[in-house]
Write a protein that holds these residues in place. Structure first.
Motif, PDB file in Angstrom:
ATOM      1  N   THR A  89      11.143  -1.700   1.162  1.00 17.45           N
ATOM      2  CA  THR A  89      10.958  -2.666   0.086  1.00 17.45           C
ATOM      3  C   THR A  89       9.536  -3.197   0.043  1.00 17.45           C
ATOM      4  O   THR A  89       8.713  -2.882   0.892  1.00 17.45           O
ATOM      5  N   CYS A  90       9.257  -4.010  -0.970  1.00 12.35           N
ATOM      6  CA  CYS A  90       7.897  -4.506  -1.200  1.00 12.35           C
ATOM      7  C   CYS A  90       7.544  -5.625  -0.219  1.00 12.35           C
ATOM      8  O   CYS A  90       8.408  -6.368   0.227  1.00 12.35           O
ATOM      9  N   CYS A  91       6.246  -5.736   0.073  1.00 16.12           N
ATOM     10  CA  CYS A  91       5.783  -6.807   0.966  1.00 16.12           C
ATOM     11  C   CYS A  91       5.676  -8.149   0.238  1.00 16.12           C
ATOM     12  O   CYS A  91       5.327  -9.164   0.860  1.00 16.12           O
ATOM     13  N   ASP A  92       5.983  -8.168  -1.047  1.00 15.97           N
ATOM     14  CA  ASP A  92       5.889  -9.400  -1.846  1.00 15.97           C
ATOM     15  C   ASP A  92       6.673 -10.544  -1.190  1.00 15.97           C
ATOM     16  O   ASP A  92       7.830 -10.371  -0.795  1.00 15.97           O
ATOM     17  N   HIS A  93       6.029 -11.708  -1.106  1.00 14.12           N
ATOM     18  CA  HIS A  93       6.655 -12.874  -0.465  1.00 14.12           C
ATOM     19  C   HIS A  93       7.883 -13.362  -1.219  1.00 14.12           C
ATOM     20  O   HIS A  93       8.698 -14.100  -0.668  1.00 14.12           O
ATOM     21  N   HIS A 116      13.079  -2.126  -5.095  1.00 18.20           N
ATOM     22  CA  HIS A 116      11.881  -2.592  -5.792  1.00 18.20           C
ATOM     23  C   HIS A 116      12.220  -3.898  -6.506  1.00 18.20           C
ATOM     24  O   HIS A 116      13.372  -4.339  -6.489  1.00 18.20           O
ATOM     25  N   HIS A 117      11.209  -4.511  -7.148  1.00 18.94           N
ATOM     26  CA  HIS A 117      11.490  -5.775  -7.823  1.00 18.94           C
ATOM     27  C   HIS A 117      10.677  -5.902  -9.103  1.00 18.94           C
ATOM     28  O   HIS A 117       9.673  -5.208  -9.298  1.00 18.94           O
ATOM     29  N   THR A 118      11.114  -6.805  -9.953  1.00 18.38           N
ATOM     30  CA  THR A 118      10.398  -7.057 -11.206  1.00 18.38           C
ATOM     31  C   THR A 118       9.097  -7.809 -10.911  1.00 18.38           C
ATOM     32  O   THR A 118       8.951  -8.428  -9.865  1.00 18.38           O
ATOM     33  N   ASP A 119       8.167  -7.732 -11.827  1.00 18.47           N
ATOM     34  CA  ASP A 119       6.875  -8.437 -11.729  1.00 18.47           C
ATOM     35  C   ASP A 119       6.113  -8.061 -10.457  1.00 18.47           C
ATOM     36  O   ASP A 119       5.412  -8.883  -9.864  1.00 18.47           O
ATOM     37  N   CYS A 120       6.248  -6.814 -10.026  1.00 19.46           N
ATOM     38  CA  CYS A 120       5.578  -6.373  -8.795  1.00 19.46           C
ATOM     39  C   CYS A 120       4.064  -6.314  -9.013  1.00 19.46           C
ATOM     40  O   CYS A 120       3.586  -5.868 -10.057  1.00 19.46           O
ATOM     41  N   GLY A 121       3.325  -6.754  -7.999  1.00 20.98           N
ATOM     42  CA  GLY A 121       1.866  -6.698  -8.074  1.00 20.98           C
ATOM     43  C   GLY A 121       1.348  -5.291  -8.311  1.00 20.98           C
ATOM     44  O   GLY A 121       0.302  -5.105  -8.939  1.00 20.98           O
ATOM     45  N   THR A 122       2.086  -4.278  -7.838  1.00 22.89           N
ATOM     46  CA  THR A 122       1.609  -2.901  -8.013  1.00 22.89           C
ATOM     47  C   THR A 122       1.617  -2.481  -9.483  1.00 22.89           C
ATOM     48  O   THR A 122       0.940  -1.519  -9.843  1.00 22.89           O
ATOM     49  N   GLU A 167       3.201  -2.064  -0.226  1.00 19.61           N
ATOM     50  CA  GLU A 167       2.945  -2.506  -1.580  1.00 19.61           C
ATOM     51  C   GLU A 167       3.873  -1.762  -2.529  1.00 19.61           C
ATOM     52  O   GLU A 167       3.818  -0.557  -2.670  1.00 19.61           O
ATOM     53  N   GLY A 168       4.817  -2.492  -3.120  1.00 20.35           N
ATOM     54  CA  GLY A 168       5.756  -1.908  -4.064  1.00 20.35           C
ATOM     55  C   GLY A 168       7.062  -1.434  -3.449  1.00 20.35           C
ATOM     56  O   GLY A 168       8.020  -1.153  -4.145  1.00 20.35           O
ATOM     57  N   GLY A 169       7.118  -1.317  -2.114  1.00 16.48           N
ATOM     58  CA  GLY A 169       8.300  -0.727  -1.487  1.00 16.48           C
ATOM     59  C   GLY A 169       8.423   0.742  -1.841  1.00 16.48           C
ATOM     60  O   GLY A 169       9.523   1.277  -2.003  1.00 16.48           O
TER      61      GLY A 169
HETATM   62 ZN   LIG Z   1       6.037  -5.929  -5.220  1.00 21.73          ZN
END
Ligand SMILES: [Zn+2]
Length: 169
Positions: free
Chosen positions: A35-39, A94-100, A60-62
């Motif tokens: 999965t993504c490293c997003d907090h 994965h998730h919405t609004d991902c930085g990638t 990044e992005g998972g």
């Molecule tokens: Zn992400």
């Protein structure tokens, strides 16, 4: 209180409740989560994952990158060395609004291609702005990777950072 002092204080609380022995190398849910490293997408919160339950690989992005495939190969080798059964489920979330998704802009094509280990003209197949299509592409990559043992269960999820809800792809 500084951030590190706060975190060390939280760890003292954690250690106080620890059973005082290490558990098995095999996660209790026999699950590997990519999965993504997003907090905002921490699986301990989003999926309620507890300590010992799953191996979590975050980038990044998972995304399923050459590095992730190498990590999975390493885990499989450790399992073989330890004579552990390789009966695990791999989940890609994965998730919405991902930085990638911001790397989809033309000026970041070279960086994005380097992350995935592909040519710049293959980047469209990574679906940087569409988490559902991106999960499908990554599951396909796992399915076709020679280093991934056939027969492993593969599941795709998308987490909506605006609602907190996870849907299965
Ligand atoms: Zn992400």
């Amino acid at each position: 209180m500084t951030v590190i002092a706060d975190l060390l204080q939280r760890n003292r609380t954690h250690a106080a409740g620890h059973p005082g022995r290490a558990s098995s190398l095999v996660p209790s849910l026999q699950t590997v989560l990519i999965t993504c490293c997003d907090h905002r997408a921490d699986p301990a919160h989003v999926l309620g994952l507890r300590l010992d339950e799953a191996v979590v690989i975050r980038n990044e992005g998972g995304r399923v990158t050459p590095d992730v495939l190498r990590t999975l190969t390493t885990l499989a080798t450790v399992a073989m060395v330890e004579n552990l059964a390789l009966d695990v489920e791999i989940i890609v979330m994965h998730h919405t609004d991902c930085g990638t998704s911001r790397l989809a802009a033309p000026e970041h094509t070279a960086l994005a291609a380097r992350i995935f280990g592909i040519a710049e003209d293959e980047l469209a197949a990574k679906h940087l702005t569409d988490p559902v299509a991106a999960v499908q592409a990554d599951l396909e990559l796992l399915r076709s990777a020679p280093s991934i043992p056939a027969g492993l269960r593969l599941t795709g999820l998308v987490y909506d950072v605006a609602t907190g809800a996870v849907t299965q792809v």
